[in-house]
Design an enzyme around this catalytic site. Structure first.
Site, PDB file in Angstrom:
ATOM      1  N   GLY A 184      97.505   1.076  90.257  1.00  0.00           N
ATOM      2  CA  GLY A 184      97.352  -0.373  90.209  1.00  0.00           C
ATOM      3  C   GLY A 184      98.684  -1.054  89.968  1.00  0.00           C
TER       4      GLY A 184
ATOM      5  CB  SER B 113      99.352   4.277  93.056  1.00  0.00           C
ATOM      6  OG  SER B 113      99.838   3.089  93.618  1.00  0.00           O
TER       7      SER B 113
END
Length: 514
Positions: free
Chosen positions: A118, A203
């Site tokens: 995120g 991520s």
């Protein structure tokens, strides 16, 4: 409470094993604290354990350990953010979760600590894809997942307002360091070995790990690392970070010097202001780690790999077509795509400044059978999502870090064929959550074989400091050995995307947000 409820419960106490029976174990040392948890998919789950507290824009403080603690039967609130609106959010969000096969302090299992994606803006480890029960059971490891402060709450740069806010640009990172200190001090009581702690993240979680590898306070807190489609070559500079804080304050209607207004504003007012336009890169305002010269005294992988982490065994991975997760093949950006408009569609999606008409011509010459859509996803992935991983792996190789392994996930989704092998698609293979909501892997035999190999690789790194796949060669120059993970297969291939790597290296990559 019924006898059935009690049978599902267990109590962890310092120096005592978990007991899943109506009789609760006694605590040997009343000052050490004890926790209750639930049996979940064959392991013991302890959710919502507080590891710290923090006032807004201030350094986190460890949660005092003495006394009886009760882990929640569900997850604790997550960090305030614009996403995940259906999940309880609170600035009081410094909680972690533990899954363990056996809470016996003598068990000494390797520990895998997960940081969520995120970017630094949204996300949570309450996502079913990252629940740790299956990984803990199948991998015979202790799994820890961590929530922490995000976006402006974790990374807004306020040091120009005075020394009180000296840590402000890296508070989210300091939260993670505090969580790792908790693991060091207490994971033995959950059956873990504090001398074998692996951090892994996808991520933004991978980017957080790359940043920790250059933070002196994190040194010695983890012993191996894996990043999944997440890199941090450079951090945000303080000048750009300050411009972002000013943009946030303007969006909140605050005067330029009203730090007290920022510090005391209602949580939702600050969250709403995250929609402000970023003054540096456009889009919604970005907050991430800041080169503050104290907590983060250098960029993580520029001009080289941080020396403090060169001895840490590390896996770096990406997926073959990362951007299929961001840019829907059924969406407006792909409607009417053809060779006449391909370069114009690619240009706003890449982070390397090249003549995209020239780039398209190179792809067409190299891959004459490819469609315009294939070139679009290859170019946007290689010019946006992949370069950071290449830079980091090459930097470690140049510095002599011989315990580096690189993978590339090629297995396409068996849930949505148009998705290919996209961003986040490696998560369910590592966690074993093939059937979780949001998984794009499918549950067929190929998915199960891929899961087994990926899980074996990651747990092997946690346990022994090298992946649990004997045929996976370390990454070194000039060969660039890469594990290409297909449909149930995993083959070690030298420099499998050499053409694209060399093409996009024609110009420098600038880390978004820096």
């Amino acid at each position: 409470m019924s006898a059935a409820d009690l049978t599902r419960r267990g109590l962890l106490s310092a120096g005592a094993a978990l007991v899943a029976s109506p009789a609760l174990a006694s605590t040997r040392d009343p000052q050490a604290g004890s926790f209750t948890g639930l049996r979940e998919q064959g392991v013991s789950a302890f959710k919502g354990i507080r590891y710290g507290r923090a006032a807004r824009f201030e350094r986190p403080l460890a949660e005092p350990w003495p006394g009886v603690k009760t882990a929640a039967q569900g997850f604790a609130p997550i960090a305030p953010q614009r996403g995940n609106r259906d999940t309880p959010q609170s600035e009081d969000c410094l909680f972690l979760n533990v899954w363990t096969p056996d809470a016996n302090p003598k068990a000494g299992r390797a520990v895998m600590v997960y940081f969520h994606g995120g970017a630094y803006t949204t996300g949570t480890v309450t996502d079913p894809l990252t629940h740790g029960a299956k990984l803990a059971a199948a991998g015979d490891v202790v799994v820890v997942t961590v929530n922490h402060r995000l976006n402006a709450f974790g990374y807004a740069w306020l040091k120009p307002f005075g020394p009180r806010f000296a840590d402000s640009g890296n508070l989210g990172q300091l939260d993670l360091i505090l969580a790792l200190e908790w693991v060091r001090d207490h994971i033995r009581d959950f059956g873990g070995d504090p001398r074998r702690v692996m951090v892994f993240g996808q991520s933004g979680g991978g980017a957080k790990i790359a940043t920790l590898m250059a933070m002196p306070a994190a040194q010695g807190l983890f012993h191996s690392a894996a990043t999944m489609s997440g890199q941090q070559v450079t951090a945000s500079g303080p000048i750009n970070a300050w411009a972002r804080t000013r943009a946030l304050m303007t969006a909140m209607g605050l005067a330029a010097d009203d730090v007290e207004g920022l510090r005391t504003a209602p949580t939702q007012r600050l969250v709403d202001a995250l929609a402000a336009t970023d003054p540096v890169i456009g889009g919604s305002v970005y907050f991430g780690p800041v080169l503050d010269m104290t907590n983060l005294p250098r960029h993580p992988f520029w001009p080289d790999a941080a020396p403090q982490s060169l001895s840490i065994p590390m896996i770096l991975g990406n997926t073959r077509e990362e951007t299929r997760a961001f840019i829907d093949p059924r969406g407006a950006k792909l409607q009417g795509l053809d060779w006449t408009n391909l370069a114009a569609r690619i240009t706003p999606e890449v982070k390397i400044d090249l003549d995209i008409d020239w780039v398209v011509a190179q792809y067409r010459a190299q891959y004459p059978d490819w469609t315009a859509q294939q070139v679009f996803y290859a170019a946007t992935t290689a010019g946006r999502s992949w370069p950071g991983q290449v830079i980091e792996a090459d930097a470690r190789a140049r510095a002599g870090a011989d315990k580096t392994w690189v993978y590339q996930l090629d297995r396409p989704s068996h849930v949505d064929p148009l998705r290919g092998a996209a961003h986040t698609d490696d998560i369910p293979y590592v966690f074993g959550t093939l059937d979780a909501p949001g998984s794009m892997s499918g549950v067929d035999e190929g998915a199960r074989r891929t899961r087994d190999r990926m899980m074996q690789a990651f747990t092997g790194l946690a346990k022994n400091g090298k992946p649990g796949l004997a045929d996976w060669k370390p990454y070194a120059l000039p060969d660039r050995a890469t594990l290409v993970v297909g449909d149930g297969r995993a083959d070690c291939i030298d420099d499998p995307r050499r053409f694209e790597r060399e093409l996009w290296a024609t110009a420098p990559y600038i880390q978004p947000g820096s």
